[in-house]
Design a protein around this motif. Structure first.
Motif, PDB file in Angstrom:
ATOM      1  N   THR A  75       0.848  -1.179   0.000  1.00 30.27           N
ATOM      2  CA  THR A  75       0.000   0.000   0.000  1.00 30.27           C
ATOM      3  C   THR A  75       0.885   1.231   0.000  1.00 30.27           C
TER       4      THR A  75
ATOM      5  N   ASP B  57       0.909   5.725  -0.014  1.00 35.91           N
ATOM      6  CA  ASP B  57       0.140   6.926   0.284  1.00 35.91           C
ATOM      7  C   ASP B  57       1.072   8.124   0.249  1.00 35.91           C
TER       8      ASP B  57
ATOM      9  N   THR C   7      -3.740   2.011  -3.387  1.00 39.28           N
ATOM     10  CA  THR C   7      -3.621   3.429  -3.083  1.00 39.28           C
ATOM     11  C   THR C   7      -5.017   4.033  -2.972  1.00 39.28           C
ATOM     12  N   ASP C   8      -5.045   5.324  -2.651  1.00 43.74           N
ATOM     13  CA  ASP C   8      -6.319   6.024  -2.641  1.00 43.74           C
ATOM     14  C   ASP C   8      -6.670   6.469  -4.060  1.00 43.74           C
ATOM     15  N   ASN C   9      -7.656   7.351  -4.185  1.00 40.02           N
ATOM     16  CA  ASN C   9      -8.126   7.769  -5.494  1.00 40.02           C
ATOM     17  C   ASN C   9      -7.520   9.095  -5.934  1.00 40.02           C
TER      18      ASN C   9
ATOM     19  N   ARG D 205      -7.632   0.195  -6.037  1.00 42.15           N
ATOM     20  CA  ARG D 205      -8.035   1.369  -5.268  1.00 42.15           C
ATOM     21  C   ARG D 205      -8.562   0.932  -3.907  1.00 42.15           C
ATOM     22  N   CYS D 206      -8.228   1.698  -2.901  1.00 47.13           N
ATOM     23  CA  CYS D 206      -8.565   1.324  -1.531  1.00 47.13           C
ATOM     24  C   CYS D 206     -10.076   1.250  -1.358  1.00 47.13           C
TER      25      CYS D 206
ATOM     26  N   HIS E  57     -11.468   3.994   1.031  1.00 49.30           N
ATOM     27  CA  HIS E  57     -11.587   5.311   0.421  1.00 49.30           C
ATOM     28  C   HIS E  57     -12.760   5.359  -0.547  1.00 49.30           C
TER      29      HIS E  57
ATOM     30  N   ARG F 272     -12.354  12.751   6.475  1.00 47.96           N
ATOM     31  CA  ARG F 272     -12.781  11.442   6.974  1.00 47.96           C
ATOM     32  C   ARG F 272     -14.280  11.452   7.196  1.00 47.96           C
TER      33      ARG F 272
ATOM     34  N   GLN G 136     -10.776  -1.271   7.707  1.00 46.97           N
ATOM     35  CA  GLN G 136      -9.584  -0.582   8.180  1.00 46.97           C
ATOM     36  C   GLN G 136      -8.761  -1.427   9.152  1.00 46.97           C
TER      37      GLN G 136
ATOM     38  N   CYS H 140      -9.355  -5.617  -0.957  1.00 43.38           N
ATOM     39  CA  CYS H 140      -9.457  -4.253  -1.464  1.00 43.38           C
ATOM     40  C   CYS H 140      -9.402  -4.307  -2.977  1.00 43.38           C
TER      41      CYS H 140
END
Length: 440
Positions: A87, A89, A154-156, A305-306, A309, A370, A430, A439
């Motif tokens: 992962t 970030d 990762t996130d978006n 993608r996470c 998220h 969040r 999480q 994920c």
């Protein structure tokens, strides 16, 4: 019975004492100058009078040596793993940007899930997709896990998405594993009618199996293929054409050595124009000197993608797409009153004291990045509506804020009821160890 060996193993030495101090500094995220504080040295002298506390420089060197040892130990663990998932970030703090491969997961031989922090690197310039590609590949190569990574989560963020779109492997599941083709050879005969017609293309590598699913060896495959009469045949050197005959048949090809005489064989351009029949040679040095494209430099695994998220974006944005106008106005009016009350608590200590005196507690202030915090804030408001509604009304009157209408009160209660499963799902996703949801 003797306790001599037991007592000797429990003796505190100076090296063990220094190791404990290094562990205390690292686990507590304390600065190294903490060891030179008068209070700390006084505490240690009372606890262990025979031990001496080293200088800041000494413990800084001990921490550096310990880091190298831990890194070598982690690389040894990763070398034994077959597949792993990472992962990544990126974030900014105190006007500085950072990027890190925060956690990497793999399955140990005892089938337990393992994880570790690989690296956190400082990003000096703009954190665009090329910088992300350079740093991520450097981290993967440093720990020798490039070929073992199945995917990176990762996130978006646009920079991560573009980086993996340019450098990463396509997420085409149909091309992940080619199906194994099997041929039944139990009724094998040398007659060509029992075999499919040859196609005018090169034969792809196939896996032949018996009915017992045992692989054939190389010799048996060669014997089988040698008995098959192919429609294609390779011309031998005897029935082939030499260079001169081939040049006579194909126009535009010059004979080398026959009619050139002593002319230079490398002379292909005359009067500034290339010879139409000449072969154009490209110098290898010119190709190597060209700047390599970024597409050929970085090699990334597949991108995922996470899920946390994505689910947060669904709860924060997507559920309001195509929302009824009346419901949207109700939500906006409710949130406007809540924001006015939350800002009073944030900006004034006097207002915070008044809220605590009236409700025996404070409101939960949400974080814009969040969604869970927004849900927790509404849960807190619903708690005050159910238990201390009268005191809440007085508090709104005290701050000169319009109180909730009945429809707005019902909206808060229904929102908490409907969105609770999403909040609980985020808590499950999480988790670090006790989680079995992939994920994607």
């Amino acid at each position: 019975m003797s306790f001599q060996g037991y007592l000797r193993s429990r003796v505190l030495t100076q090296s063990l004492f220094d190791q404990y101090i290094v562990e205390y500094l690292c686990k507590g995220c304390l600065p190294v100058y903490h060891t030179e504080r008068r209070e700390f040295r006084k505490f240690v002298s009372r606890l262990c009078p025979t031990m001496k506390v080293g200088t800041r420089k000494y413990y800084r060197k001990k921490i550096a040596d310990g880091f190298l040892q831990q890194k070598a130990h982690l690389k040894k663990k990763l070398a034994d793993a077959l597949w792993m998932c990472s992962t990544a970030d990126a974030w900014s703090c105190r006007r500085k940007s950072f990027i890190g491969v925060t956690i990497i997961h793999w399955i140990s031989p005892d089938l337990s899930r393992q994880s570790a922090c690989l690296a956190v690197r400082r990003v000096v310039c703009t954190c665009n997709y090329e910088i992300i590609g350079k740093l991520l590949e450097a981290i993967n190569e440093e720990f020798e896990i490039t070929t073992k990574l199945t995917c990176t989560i990762t996130d978006n963020g646009n920079n991560f998405i573009k980086s993996f779109k340019v450098f990463g492997t396509k997420n085409d599941e149909s091309q992940e594993r080619a199906p194994i083709q099997s041929v039944d050879l139990s009724n094998y005969q040398t007659d060509n009618s029992h075999f499919p017609q040859a196609k005018p293309r090169s034969m792809s590598s196939q896996v032949f199996r018996h009915q017992t699913n045992n692989y054939l060896n190389e010799e048996s495959i060669t014997d089988i293929l040698s008995d098959i009469k192919s429609e294609f045949h390779e011309s031998s050197e005897e029935d082939g054409l030499d260079d001169a005959e081939y040049a006579d048949l194909v126009p535009g090809i010059r004979k080398i050595g026959a009619d050139n005489g002593t002319k230079d064989k490398k002379q292909f351009v005359q009067d500034g124009k290339p010879d139409e029949g000449a072969v154009n040679f490209l110098p290898l040095t010119d190709i190597l000197k060209k700047k390599a494209s970024s597409r050929t430099i970085y090699c990334f695994p597949k991108h995922r993608r996470c899920a946390c998220h994505l689910l947060s974006l669904v709860a924060k944005k997507d559920i309001f797409v195509g929302l009824d106008a009346s419901l949207k106005n109700l939500m906006d009016s409710t949130e406007k009153k809540l924001l006015a009350l939350w800002s009073k608590q944030n900006r004034s200590s006097k207002a915070a004291d008044a809220i605590y005196a009236s409700l025996d507690g404070l409101f939960v202030i949400n974080n814009k990045t969040r969604w869970n915090s927004y849900f927790d804030a509404l849960v807190r408001v619903r708690h005050f509506l159910n238990t201390k509604k009268a005191d809440l009304k007085k508090l709104f009157t005290h701050f000169k804020i319009d109180y909730f209408r009945p429809a707005e009160e019902e909206f808060i209660k229904e929102y908490v009821k409907v969105m609770r499963p999403i909040s609980e799902a985020l808590i499950v996703l999480q988790a670090d160890i006790k989680v079995n949801v992939e994920c994607r």
